[in-house]
Design a protein around this motif. Sequence first.
Motif, PDB file in Angstrom:
ATOM      1  N   GLU A 124       0.747  -1.040   0.052  1.00  0.00           N
ATOM      2  CA  GLU A 124       0.189  -0.097   0.055  1.00  0.00           C
ATOM      3  C   GLU A 124       0.983   1.085  -0.136  1.00  0.00           C
ATOM      4  O   GLU A 124       0.611   2.292  -0.496  1.00  0.00           O
ATOM      5  N   LEU A 125       1.761   1.357   0.819  1.00  0.00           N
ATOM      6  CA  LEU A 125       2.875   2.527   0.965  1.00  0.00           C
ATOM      7  C   LEU A 125       3.626   2.827  -0.357  1.00  0.00           C
ATOM      8  O   LEU A 125       3.815   3.828  -0.796  1.00  0.00           O
ATOM      9  N   ASN A 126       3.656   1.656  -1.194  1.00  0.00           N
ATOM     10  CA  ASN A 126       4.171   1.929  -2.668  1.00  0.00           C
ATOM     11  C   ASN A 126       3.152   2.420  -3.620  1.00  0.00           C
ATOM     12  O   ASN A 126       3.701   2.722  -4.875  1.00  0.00           O
ATOM     13  N   GLN A 127       2.075   2.655  -3.365  1.00  0.00           N
ATOM     14  CA  GLN A 127       0.914   3.141  -4.377  1.00  0.00           C
ATOM     15  C   GLN A 127       1.331   4.599  -4.622  1.00  0.00           C
ATOM     16  O   GLN A 127       1.829   5.431  -3.575  1.00  0.00           O
ATOM     17  N   SER A 128       0.919   4.981  -5.987  1.00  0.00           N
ATOM     18  CA  SER A 128       1.371   6.364  -6.004  1.00  0.00           C
ATOM     19  C   SER A 128       0.342   7.428  -5.358  1.00  0.00           C
ATOM     20  O   SER A 128       0.973   8.745  -5.471  1.00  0.00           O
TER      21      SER A 128
END
Length: 417
Positions: A381-385
Amino acid sequence: MRPPRLQTSRLPLRRPPRRKPPFGRAAPHRAVAPVQQARFRLRAFRKASLIAVALTGLLLLVLGPAEEALARDGGVTATADEPTEEPKRQVQPEEVAREASAEAQRTALGLRQGFLNALPKLTVVLGTLLLTWLVARGLRALLRRVLGRWARADASTALVSIIVWLLGTGIAVSVLAGDIRAMLGSVGLVGLALSWALQTPIESFTGWLLNSFQGYYRVGDRIQVGDVFGDVYAIDFLSTTVWELGSPERPGAVHAEQPTGRLITFPNNEVLTGTVVNLTRDFPYVWDELLVPVANESDLRYALELLRRLATELLGEDMVGPAHEYETLLRKARLETSVADTPEVYVSLADSWTNVTIRYLVHARQRRKWKSLLAERVMVELNQSAHVGRIIPVLPRQQVQFLGADGRPTDAPLRPA
Protein backbone atom coordinates in the motif's frame (compact mmCIF):
# COMPACT_ATOMS: atom_id res chain seq x y z
CA MET A 1 94.82 -89.07 71.85
CA ARG A 2 93.34 -87.00 68.95
CA PRO A 3 93.68 -83.25 69.38
CA PRO A 4 90.43 -81.29 69.39
CA ARG A 5 89.32 -79.75 66.07
CA LEU A 6 88.78 -76.06 65.85
CA GLN A 7 85.25 -74.91 64.87
CA THR A 8 86.34 -71.59 63.41
CA SER A 9 84.73 -72.28 60.03
CA ARG A 10 81.21 -72.25 61.57
CA LEU A 11 81.56 -68.81 63.18
CA PRO A 12 80.14 -66.01 60.92
CA LEU A 13 82.65 -63.44 62.21
CA ARG A 14 83.80 -61.97 58.88
CA ARG A 15 80.92 -63.06 56.64
CA PRO A 16 78.30 -60.43 55.63
CA PRO A 17 74.81 -61.07 57.01
CA ARG A 18 73.24 -61.61 53.56
CA ARG A 19 76.15 -63.55 52.02
CA LYS A 20 75.26 -67.02 50.77
CA PRO A 21 76.67 -69.69 53.12
CA PRO A 22 78.90 -72.46 51.87
CA PHE A 23 77.37 -75.46 50.19
CA GLY A 24 75.88 -78.02 52.57
CA ARG A 25 75.31 -75.57 55.40
CA ALA A 26 71.84 -74.31 56.45
CA ALA A 27 71.12 -70.62 55.96
CA PRO A 28 69.88 -68.81 59.08
CA HIS A 29 67.13 -66.88 57.19
CA ARG A 30 65.63 -70.09 55.83
CA ALA A 31 64.76 -71.17 59.35
CA VAL A 32 62.79 -67.92 59.94
CA ALA A 33 60.79 -68.02 56.65
CA PRO A 34 58.08 -70.46 57.84
CA VAL A 35 57.39 -68.27 60.90
CA GLN A 36 56.98 -65.16 58.74
CA GLN A 37 54.65 -66.97 56.37
CA ALA A 38 52.58 -68.17 59.31
CA ARG A 39 52.38 -64.60 60.61
CA PHE A 40 51.23 -63.35 57.20
CA ARG A 41 48.56 -66.00 57.04
CA LEU A 42 47.48 -65.19 60.58
CA ARG A 43 47.14 -61.46 59.77
CA ALA A 44 45.10 -62.21 56.66
CA PHE A 45 42.89 -64.55 58.66
CA ARG A 46 42.38 -61.91 61.33
CA LYS A 47 41.32 -59.35 58.73
CA ALA A 48 38.89 -61.83 57.23
CA SER A 49 37.60 -62.62 60.71
CA LEU A 50 37.03 -58.93 61.47
CA ILE A 51 35.09 -58.51 58.24
CA ALA A 52 33.06 -61.60 59.00
CA VAL A 53 32.35 -60.41 62.54
CA ALA A 54 31.26 -56.98 61.23
CA LEU A 55 28.89 -58.49 58.70
CA THR A 56 27.61 -60.93 61.27
CA GLY A 57 27.00 -58.13 63.76
CA LEU A 58 25.07 -56.21 61.12
CA LEU A 59 22.89 -59.22 60.44
CA LEU A 60 22.44 -59.87 64.13
CA LEU A 61 21.17 -56.33 64.64
CA VAL A 62 18.46 -57.05 62.10
CA LEU A 63 17.70 -60.66 62.82
CA GLY A 64 18.43 -60.71 66.56
CA PRO A 65 20.60 -63.40 68.19
CA ALA A 66 19.06 -66.35 69.89
CA GLU A 67 18.66 -66.15 73.65
CA GLU A 68 20.03 -69.66 74.03
CA ALA A 69 23.21 -68.62 72.25
CA LEU A 70 23.56 -65.58 74.48
CA ALA A 71 23.13 -67.70 77.57
CA ARG A 72 25.60 -70.29 76.34
CA ASP A 73 28.21 -67.74 75.34
CA GLY A 74 27.73 -65.69 78.49
CA GLY A 75 28.36 -68.55 80.93
CA VAL A 76 31.60 -68.77 82.83
CA THR A 77 34.15 -66.11 81.98
CA ALA A 78 37.48 -65.60 83.64
CA THR A 79 38.17 -62.22 85.25
CA ALA A 80 41.43 -60.39 85.36
CA ASP A 81 41.73 -60.72 89.16
CA GLU A 82 41.51 -64.52 89.29
CA PRO A 83 44.87 -66.25 89.19
CA THR A 84 45.50 -68.73 86.42
CA GLU A 85 46.88 -72.09 87.36
CA GLU A 86 48.28 -72.89 83.93
CA PRO A 87 51.81 -71.70 83.39
CA LYS A 88 52.41 -69.14 80.69
CA ARG A 89 53.47 -70.65 77.44
CA GLN A 90 54.01 -69.34 73.97
CA VAL A 91 50.95 -69.55 71.78
CA GLN A 92 51.59 -71.24 68.47
CA PRO A 93 50.10 -69.89 65.22
CA GLU A 94 48.30 -73.18 64.62
CA GLU A 95 46.46 -72.88 67.95
CA VAL A 96 45.42 -69.30 67.18
CA ALA A 97 44.13 -70.40 63.78
CA ARG A 98 42.14 -73.23 65.36
CA GLU A 99 40.63 -70.88 67.93
CA ALA A 100 39.70 -68.36 65.25
CA SER A 101 38.13 -71.11 63.17
CA ALA A 102 36.12 -72.32 66.15
CA GLU A 103 35.01 -68.76 66.86
CA ALA A 104 33.89 -68.33 63.26
CA GLN A 105 31.93 -71.58 63.47
CA ARG A 106 30.22 -70.45 66.65
CA THR A 107 29.37 -67.12 65.02
CA ALA A 108 27.91 -68.88 61.99
CA LEU A 109 25.85 -71.16 64.22
CA GLY A 110 24.59 -68.14 66.17
CA LEU A 111 23.66 -66.38 62.95
CA ARG A 112 21.84 -69.46 61.73
CA GLN A 113 19.94 -69.73 64.97
CA GLY A 114 19.09 -66.02 64.83
CA PHE A 115 17.82 -66.39 61.27
CA LEU A 116 15.66 -69.33 62.30
CA ASN A 117 14.27 -67.34 65.22
CA ALA A 118 13.57 -64.35 62.95
CA LEU A 119 12.03 -66.46 60.19
CA PRO A 120 8.46 -65.88 61.44
CA LYS A 121 9.08 -62.13 61.47
CA LEU A 122 10.47 -62.25 57.95
CA THR A 123 7.41 -64.19 56.81
CA VAL A 124 5.12 -61.53 58.32
CA VAL A 125 7.21 -58.78 56.70
CA LEU A 126 7.03 -60.40 53.26
CA GLY A 127 3.31 -60.94 53.68
CA THR A 128 2.87 -57.30 54.69
CA LEU A 129 4.79 -56.06 51.66
CA LEU A 130 2.81 -58.36 49.36
CA LEU A 131 -0.46 -57.14 50.86
CA THR A 132 0.72 -53.54 50.47
CA TRP A 133 1.47 -54.14 46.79
CA LEU A 134 -1.95 -55.67 46.23
CA VAL A 135 -3.73 -52.83 48.05
CA ALA A 136 -1.79 -50.15 46.16
CA ARG A 137 -2.51 -51.80 42.84
CA GLY A 138 -6.20 -52.19 43.64
CA LEU A 139 -6.53 -48.57 44.77
CA ARG A 140 -4.79 -47.34 41.61
CA ALA A 141 -7.20 -49.27 39.41
CA LEU A 142 -10.19 -48.05 41.43
CA LEU A 143 -9.10 -44.41 41.34
CA ARG A 144 -8.45 -44.51 37.62
CA ARG A 145 -11.92 -45.91 37.04
CA VAL A 146 -13.58 -43.38 39.33
CA LEU A 147 -11.61 -40.30 38.31
CA GLY A 148 -11.52 -41.16 34.62
CA ARG A 149 -9.85 -38.47 32.52
CA TRP A 150 -9.59 -35.95 35.30
CA ALA A 151 -6.51 -33.78 34.93
CA ARG A 152 -5.34 -34.55 38.47
CA ALA A 153 -6.06 -38.29 38.36
CA ASP A 154 -2.43 -39.35 37.93
CA ALA A 155 -1.22 -37.14 40.77
CA SER A 156 -3.97 -38.37 43.13
CA THR A 157 -3.20 -41.99 42.27
CA ALA A 158 0.51 -41.45 42.87
CA LEU A 159 -0.10 -39.81 46.26
CA VAL A 160 -2.40 -42.64 47.38
CA SER A 161 0.20 -45.22 46.30
CA ILE A 162 2.97 -43.41 48.19
CA ILE A 163 0.86 -43.23 51.37
CA VAL A 164 -0.03 -46.93 51.16
CA TRP A 165 3.61 -47.92 50.62
CA LEU A 166 4.83 -45.73 53.47
CA LEU A 167 2.27 -47.28 55.80
CA GLY A 168 3.09 -50.82 54.69
CA THR A 169 6.85 -50.25 54.95
CA GLY A 170 6.44 -48.74 58.42
CA ILE A 171 4.47 -51.76 59.60
CA ALA A 172 7.06 -54.13 58.12
CA VAL A 173 9.96 -52.29 59.80
CA SER A 174 8.14 -52.20 63.15
CA VAL A 175 7.46 -55.94 62.97
CA LEU A 176 11.08 -56.65 62.04
CA ALA A 177 12.58 -54.37 64.67
CA GLY A 178 10.02 -55.11 67.36
CA ASP A 179 10.01 -51.51 68.62
CA ILE A 180 8.34 -48.35 67.36
CA ARG A 181 11.42 -46.31 68.25
CA ALA A 182 13.54 -48.51 66.04
CA MET A 183 11.00 -48.06 63.29
CA LEU A 184 11.10 -44.27 63.59
CA GLY A 185 14.89 -44.27 63.69
CA SER A 186 15.12 -46.51 60.64
CA VAL A 187 12.62 -44.44 58.68
CA GLY A 188 14.47 -41.25 59.64
CA LEU A 189 17.84 -42.62 58.57
CA VAL A 190 16.47 -44.01 55.33
CA GLY A 191 14.67 -40.75 54.60
CA LEU A 192 17.83 -38.73 55.27
CA ALA A 193 19.93 -40.96 53.03
CA LEU A 194 17.35 -40.84 50.24
CA SER A 195 16.98 -37.08 50.50
CA TRP A 196 20.74 -36.65 49.95
CA ALA A 197 21.13 -39.35 47.30
CA LEU A 198 17.94 -38.63 45.34
CA GLN A 199 17.60 -34.89 45.78
CA THR A 200 17.03 -34.03 42.12
CA PRO A 201 14.53 -36.86 41.41
CA ILE A 202 12.57 -35.98 44.56
CA GLU A 203 12.40 -32.31 43.53
CA SER A 204 11.34 -33.32 40.02
CA PHE A 205 8.60 -35.56 41.38
CA THR A 206 7.45 -32.75 43.67
CA GLY A 207 7.37 -30.42 40.68
CA TRP A 208 5.26 -32.94 38.79
CA LEU A 209 2.79 -33.18 41.68
CA LEU A 210 2.62 -29.39 41.98
CA ASN A 211 2.07 -29.01 38.25
CA SER A 212 -0.60 -31.72 38.29
CA PHE A 213 -2.63 -29.99 41.00
CA GLN A 214 -1.97 -26.36 40.03
CA GLY A 215 -2.04 -26.88 36.28
CA TYR A 216 0.85 -24.67 35.22
CA TYR A 217 0.92 -26.41 31.83
CA ARG A 218 -0.69 -29.37 30.09
CA VAL A 219 0.13 -31.44 27.04
CA GLY A 220 -0.36 -29.21 24.01
CA ASP A 221 0.32 -25.89 25.75
CA ARG A 222 2.92 -23.48 24.42
CA ILE A 223 5.23 -22.66 27.30
CA GLN A 224 8.56 -21.12 28.15
CA VAL A 225 10.41 -22.53 31.18
CA GLY A 226 13.83 -21.01 31.66
CA ASP A 227 15.63 -21.24 28.32
CA VAL A 228 13.22 -23.84 26.92
CA PHE A 229 10.46 -22.58 24.60
CA GLY A 230 8.07 -24.89 22.79
CA ASP A 231 4.85 -26.93 22.74
CA VAL A 232 4.44 -29.54 25.50
CA TYR A 233 4.69 -33.04 24.03
CA ALA A 234 4.80 -35.31 27.10
CA ILE A 235 4.82 -34.95 30.89
CA ASP A 236 6.38 -37.72 33.00
CA PHE A 237 6.95 -38.12 36.71
CA LEU A 238 10.46 -36.64 36.51
CA SER A 239 10.71 -34.73 33.22
CA THR A 240 8.80 -32.80 30.56
CA THR A 241 9.38 -33.01 26.81
CA VAL A 242 8.52 -30.16 24.41
CA TRP A 243 8.76 -29.50 20.70
CA GLU A 244 11.22 -26.64 20.42
CA LEU A 245 10.17 -23.32 18.87
CA GLY A 246 12.42 -20.66 17.42
CA SER A 247 12.63 -17.16 18.81
CA PRO A 248 14.33 -13.90 17.87
CA GLU A 249 15.92 -13.75 21.33
CA ARG A 250 17.76 -17.08 20.93
CA PRO A 251 20.23 -18.03 18.22
CA GLY A 252 19.31 -20.95 16.03
CA ALA A 253 18.10 -22.05 12.63
CA VAL A 254 14.61 -20.54 13.14
CA HIS A 255 14.34 -16.91 14.29
CA ALA A 256 10.57 -16.80 14.78
CA GLU A 257 7.96 -18.67 16.82
CA GLN A 258 7.81 -21.71 14.58
CA PRO A 259 8.79 -25.34 15.29
CA THR A 260 12.42 -26.29 14.79
CA GLY A 261 11.71 -30.03 14.73
CA ARG A 262 13.77 -30.79 17.85
CA LEU A 263 12.59 -32.32 21.12
CA ILE A 264 13.86 -30.86 24.40
CA THR A 265 13.52 -32.62 27.76
CA PHE A 266 13.99 -30.79 31.05
CA PRO A 267 13.49 -31.93 34.68
CA ASN A 268 10.28 -31.01 36.44
CA ASN A 269 12.15 -29.27 39.24
CA GLU A 270 12.36 -26.24 36.93
CA VAL A 271 8.76 -25.60 38.00
CA LEU A 272 10.02 -25.02 41.56
CA THR A 273 13.08 -22.91 40.72
CA GLY A 274 12.23 -21.16 37.43
CA THR A 275 9.54 -19.03 35.83
CA VAL A 276 6.80 -20.75 33.83
CA VAL A 277 5.29 -18.75 30.95
CA ASN A 278 2.17 -20.31 29.43
CA LEU A 279 0.86 -18.72 26.23
CA THR A 280 -2.17 -20.95 25.65
CA ARG A 281 -3.51 -22.17 29.02
CA ASP A 282 -6.49 -19.95 29.88
CA PHE A 283 -6.45 -17.59 26.90
CA PRO A 284 -4.67 -18.70 23.69
CA TYR A 285 -4.45 -15.16 22.22
CA VAL A 286 -1.60 -12.69 22.68
CA TRP A 287 -0.94 -9.09 21.72
CA ASP A 288 1.48 -8.57 18.86
CA GLU A 289 2.89 -5.42 17.25
CA LEU A 290 4.22 -4.31 13.87
CA LEU A 291 6.57 -1.32 13.72
CA VAL A 292 6.36 0.95 10.64
CA PRO A 293 8.92 3.81 10.55
CA VAL A 294 8.08 6.92 8.57
CA ALA A 295 9.98 10.14 7.98
CA ASN A 296 9.26 13.21 10.08
CA GLU A 297 8.24 15.10 6.92
CA SER A 298 5.31 12.72 6.34
CA ASP A 299 1.65 13.52 6.92
CA LEU A 300 1.40 11.78 10.26
CA ARG A 301 -2.40 11.80 10.64
CA TYR A 302 -2.86 10.51 7.11
CA ALA A 303 -0.35 7.71 7.83
CA LEU A 304 -2.13 6.75 11.07
CA GLU A 305 -5.54 6.53 9.43
CA LEU A 306 -4.18 4.52 6.52
CA LEU A 307 -2.37 1.99 8.70
CA ARG A 308 -5.35 1.64 11.07
CA ARG A 309 -7.64 0.95 8.11
CA LEU A 310 -5.30 -1.68 6.65
CA ALA A 311 -4.99 -3.52 9.98
CA THR A 312 -8.74 -3.42 10.59
CA GLU A 313 -9.52 -4.81 7.16
CA LEU A 314 -7.13 -7.70 7.74
CA LEU A 315 -7.61 -8.49 11.45
CA GLY A 316 -10.71 -6.63 12.62
CA GLU A 317 -13.24 -9.47 12.28
CA ASP A 318 -10.96 -12.04 13.94
CA MET A 319 -10.32 -9.78 16.95
CA VAL A 320 -13.92 -9.23 18.10
CA GLY A 321 -14.55 -12.60 19.73
CA PRO A 322 -11.14 -12.98 21.44
CA ALA A 323 -11.29 -9.37 22.68
CA HIS A 324 -14.65 -9.92 24.40
CA GLU A 325 -13.41 -13.17 25.95
CA TYR A 326 -10.28 -11.43 27.16
CA GLU A 327 -12.38 -8.63 28.65
CA THR A 328 -14.50 -11.18 30.53
CA LEU A 329 -11.42 -12.82 32.05
CA LEU A 330 -10.03 -9.47 33.14
CA ARG A 331 -13.34 -8.46 34.69
CA LYS A 332 -13.44 -11.67 36.75
CA ALA A 333 -9.91 -10.97 38.00
CA ARG A 334 -10.85 -7.33 38.76
CA LEU A 335 -8.29 -5.99 36.33
CA GLU A 336 -8.53 -3.63 33.39
CA THR A 337 -11.74 -4.30 31.46
CA SER A 338 -11.38 -1.95 28.48
CA VAL A 339 -10.06 -4.19 25.72
CA ALA A 340 -10.06 -2.86 22.16
CA ASP A 341 -11.79 -5.14 19.65
CA THR A 342 -10.04 -3.51 16.66
CA PRO A 343 -6.35 -2.89 15.91
CA GLU A 344 -4.86 0.20 17.49
CA VAL A 345 -2.12 2.50 16.23
CA TYR A 346 0.43 4.27 18.43
CA VAL A 347 3.16 6.84 17.72
CA SER A 348 6.62 7.12 19.23
CA LEU A 349 9.62 9.31 18.38
CA ALA A 350 12.97 7.92 17.29
CA ASP A 351 16.33 9.62 16.58
CA SER A 352 15.43 11.14 13.21
CA TRP A 353 12.12 9.54 12.25
CA THR A 354 8.74 8.54 13.69
CA ASN A 355 7.68 5.01 14.62
CA VAL A 356 4.08 4.00 14.00
CA THR A 357 3.19 0.84 15.95
CA ILE A 358 0.19 -1.32 14.98
CA ARG A 359 -1.08 -3.33 17.96
CA TYR A 360 -3.45 -6.27 17.38
CA LEU A 361 -4.67 -9.48 19.05
CA VAL A 362 -3.89 -12.82 17.37
CA HIS A 363 -3.66 -16.48 18.27
CA ALA A 364 -0.38 -17.43 19.92
CA ARG A 365 0.35 -20.10 17.31
CA GLN A 366 -0.27 -17.75 14.35
CA ARG A 367 1.80 -14.71 15.25
CA ARG A 368 4.26 -15.01 12.40
CA LYS A 369 1.54 -15.69 9.84
CA TRP A 370 -0.54 -12.59 10.58
CA LYS A 371 2.50 -10.38 11.09
CA SER A 372 3.86 -11.39 7.71
CA LEU A 373 0.48 -10.76 6.00
CA LEU A 374 0.11 -7.35 7.64
CA ALA A 375 3.66 -6.30 6.75
CA GLU A 376 3.11 -7.38 3.15
CA ARG A 377 -0.11 -5.37 2.85
CA VAL A 378 1.46 -2.27 4.41
CA MET A 379 4.46 -2.34 2.09
CA VAL A 380 2.33 -2.83 -1.01
CA GLU A 381 0.00 0.00 0.00
CA LEU A 382 2.78 2.47 0.80
CA ASN A 383 4.27 1.97 -2.65
CA GLN A 384 1.08 3.15 -4.34
CA SER A 385 1.29 6.42 -6.25
CA ALA A 386 -1.60 7.93 -4.27
CA HIS A 387 0.58 8.15 -1.16
CA VAL A 388 3.69 9.60 -2.78
CA GLY A 389 4.71 12.77 -1.00
CA ARG A 390 2.32 12.24 1.92
CA ILE A 391 3.94 9.15 3.50
CA ILE A 392 7.71 9.23 3.10
CA PRO A 393 9.48 5.98 4.00
CA VAL A 394 12.62 6.00 6.07
CA LEU A 395 15.75 4.85 4.24
CA PRO A 396 19.26 4.42 5.65
CA ARG A 397 21.09 7.69 4.99
CA GLN A 398 24.01 9.79 6.19
CA GLN A 399 24.00 13.57 6.40
CA VAL A 400 27.12 15.73 6.61
CA GLN A 401 26.66 19.28 7.84
CA PHE A 402 29.30 22.02 7.96
CA LEU A 403 29.22 24.65 10.68
CA GLY A 404 30.60 28.15 10.41
CA ALA A 405 32.56 30.12 12.97
CA ASP A 406 29.30 31.26 14.57
CA GLY A 407 28.11 27.66 14.95
CA ARG A 408 25.48 27.87 12.21
CA PRO A 409 25.27 25.44 9.27
CA THR A 410 26.90 26.58 6.02
CA ASP A 411 26.55 25.30 2.48
CA ALA A 412 30.31 25.08 1.72
CA PRO A 413 33.16 23.77 3.83
CA LEU A 414 35.41 26.22 5.54
CA ARG A 415 38.79 26.82 4.00
CA PRO A 416 41.86 27.69 6.04
CA ALA A 417 43.02 31.25 5.76
